[in-house]
Write a protein that holds these residues in place. Structure first.
Motif, PDB file in Angstrom:
ATOM      1  N   PRO A  17      -3.390  -7.265   2.888  1.00  0.00           N
ATOM      2  CA  PRO A  17      -4.281  -6.102   2.914  1.00  0.00           C
ATOM      3  C   PRO A  17      -4.993  -5.904   1.578  1.00  0.00           C
ATOM      4  CG  PRO A  17      -2.025  -5.488   3.545  1.00  0.00           C
ATOM      5  CD  PRO A  17      -1.997  -6.916   3.138  1.00  0.00           C
ATOM      6  N   PRO A  18      -6.204  -5.334   1.585  1.00  0.00           N
ATOM      7  CA  PRO A  18      -6.972  -5.150   0.340  1.00  0.00           C
ATOM      8  C   PRO A  18      -6.241  -4.329  -0.720  1.00  0.00           C
ATOM      9  CG  PRO A  18      -8.340  -4.701   2.253  1.00  0.00           C
ATOM     10  CD  PRO A  18      -6.943  -4.904   2.755  1.00  0.00           C
ATOM     11  N   ARG A  19      -5.425  -3.396  -0.324  1.00  0.00           N
ATOM     12  CA  ARG A  19      -4.712  -2.535  -1.282  1.00  0.00           C
ATOM     13  C   ARG A  19      -3.343  -3.082  -1.659  1.00  0.00           C
ATOM     14  NH1 ARG A  19      -8.171   0.928  -3.569  1.00  0.00           N
ATOM     15  NH2 ARG A  19      -9.480   1.925  -2.053  1.00  0.00           N
ATOM     16  N   TRP A  20      -3.060  -4.352  -1.307  1.00  0.00           N
ATOM     17  CA  TRP A  20      -1.774  -4.960  -1.625  1.00  0.00           C
ATOM     18  C   TRP A  20      -1.613  -5.039  -3.130  1.00  0.00           C
ATOM     19  CZ3 TRP A  20      -0.033  -9.408  -4.088  1.00  0.00           C
ATOM     20  CH2 TRP A  20       1.293  -9.767  -3.828  1.00  0.00           C
ATOM     21  N   LYS A  21      -0.407  -4.758  -3.611  1.00  0.00           N
ATOM     22  CA  LYS A  21      -0.113  -4.770  -5.050  1.00  0.00           C
ATOM     23  C   LYS A  21       0.999  -5.776  -5.346  1.00  0.00           C
ATOM     24  CE  LYS A  21      -2.201  -0.654  -6.152  1.00  0.00           C
ATOM     25  NZ  LYS A  21      -3.498  -0.803  -6.683  1.00  0.00           N
ATOM     26  N   CYS A  22       1.025  -6.250  -6.568  1.00  0.00           N
ATOM     27  CA  CYS A  22       2.085  -7.139  -7.019  1.00  0.00           C
ATOM     28  C   CYS A  22       3.411  -6.385  -6.903  1.00  0.00           C
ATOM     29  CB  CYS A  22       1.838  -7.557  -8.465  1.00  0.00           C
ATOM     30  SG  CYS A  22       3.196  -8.510  -9.194  1.00  0.00           S
TER      31      CYS A  22
END
Length: 93
Positions: free
Chosen positions: A41-46
């Protein structure tokens, strides 16, 4: 008997098969055919440092891709100059 459909590899699907490395903390994302990096997803974070997805670079062997943040830096500087100019005009007018 039903024939099972062969699951396509990442390369066959058109995705990078190698690892993705977070440029901030070094976390290595190892994609699989079910969850390629490009489909996150575009808002995926490390998961390690909460860095945005755009901070990840492709890793090929011991060579890492390049990461160019110059448009972000230039935009920030331009915005800061505009704000400083508006504050100056507001205080002197």
């Amino acid at each position: 008997m039903m024939a099972r459909k062969k699951q396509l590899t990442l390369a066959e699907q058109g995705f990078w098969e190698g690892e993705w490395v977070c440029a901030d903390c070094g976390y290595i994302f190892e994609p699989d055919a079910a969850a390629p990096f490009e489909k996150l997803p575009p808002r995926w974070k490390c998961p390690q440092c909460a860095g945005p997805r755009r901070r990840f670079v492709k890793k090929a062997g011991d060579v890492l891709g390049n990461l160019d943040d110059s448009p972000l830096v230039v935009g920030t500087v331009v915005a800061a100059l505009i704000v400083a100019g508006l504050v100056y005009v507001g205080l002197t007018a």
